[in-house]
Write a protein that holds these residues in place. Structure first.
Motif, PDB file in Angstrom:
ATOM      1  N   LYS A  10      88.955  85.493  43.892  1.00 34.45           N
ATOM      2  CA  LYS A  10      88.710  85.943  45.264  1.00 34.45           C
ATOM      3  C   LYS A  10      87.644  87.038  45.258  1.00 34.45           C
ATOM      4  N   VAL A  11      86.577  86.801  46.023  1.00 35.45           N
ATOM      5  CA  VAL A  11      85.491  87.780  46.151  1.00 35.45           C
ATOM      6  C   VAL A  11      85.536  88.334  47.570  1.00 35.45           C
ATOM      7  N   HIS A  51      73.608  85.586  40.977  1.00 34.85           N
ATOM      8  CA  HIS A  51      72.468  84.933  41.629  1.00 34.85           C
ATOM      9  C   HIS A  51      72.580  85.233  43.122  1.00 34.85           C
ATOM     10  N   TRP A  52      71.641  86.017  43.649  1.00 37.70           N
ATOM     11  CA  TRP A  52      71.667  86.418  45.052  1.00 37.70           C
ATOM     12  C   TRP A  52      70.559  85.739  45.841  1.00 37.70           C
ATOM     13  N   VAL A 100      76.154  83.553  44.038  1.00 31.72           N
ATOM     14  CA  VAL A 100      77.062  82.896  43.107  1.00 31.72           C
ATOM     15  C   VAL A 100      77.163  83.746  41.846  1.00 31.72           C
ATOM     16  N   TYR A 101      78.376  83.892  41.340  1.00 38.30           N
ATOM     17  CA  TYR A 101      78.591  84.446  40.014  1.00 38.30           C
ATOM     18  C   TYR A 101      78.830  83.277  39.067  1.00 38.30           C
ATOM     19  N   ILE A 116      79.907  83.749  46.243  1.00 40.72           N
ATOM     20  CA  ILE A 116      79.927  85.050  46.917  1.00 40.72           C
ATOM     21  C   ILE A 116      79.690  84.734  48.385  1.00 40.72           C
ATOM     22  N   PRO A 117      80.626  85.058  49.269  1.00 47.27           N
ATOM     23  CA  PRO A 117      80.474  84.653  50.660  1.00 47.27           C
ATOM     24  C   PRO A 117      79.250  85.296  51.312  1.00 47.27           C
TER      25      PRO A 117
END
Length: 128
Positions: A10-11, A51-52, A100-101, A116-117
């Protein structure tokens, strides 16, 4: 707070506007964000990469890739969490981030992606 669960991880993300300043004759808007990564799975995991995708309302998109977070590759055991804070500068008063991680399951060495929402980067007085 925005939350997303992927494969038991959970992020949660919360953001804050920190102010603006002019650099090279361009207004920059500073945002901070706090992230909590909770492991609700049965196996220990390690965060390997991030990754953003950063989208600005002026149609600019940036991609940021790197190892770990804040120079660490945290291991999160079942039932535990990892928290960190970071920041972002954008050249528009409205934007968003998502990402994303890449993680590894330490029990079976399988790598997997954790979403990552998407979260908003909004200057509060712009939306009033």
């Amino acid at each position: 707070m925005i939350q997303q669960i992927t494969k038991g991880i959970k992020v949660s993300v919360s953001t804050s506007f920190e102010g603006n300043f002019i650099k090279n004759n361009i207004i920059n808007y500073a945002f901070s964000y706090k992230i909590k990564i909770e492991n609700n799975s049965k196996d220990a995991v390690q965060l390997l990469t991030r990754h953003w995708k950063i989208i600005e309302s002026n149609q600019k998109t940036k991609f940021i890739n790197g190892n770990g977070v804040l120079g660490e590759k945290p291991i999160v055991k079942p039932g535990e969490s990892h928290k960190y804070s970071s920041g972002c500068l954008i050249a528009s008063s409205i934007g968003s981030m998502s990402g994303v991680y890449t993680m590894i399951n330490l029990s079976n060495t399988d790598k997997f992606s954790v979403k990552i929402p998407s979260f908003k980067l909004n200057v509060p007085f712009i939306l009033n």
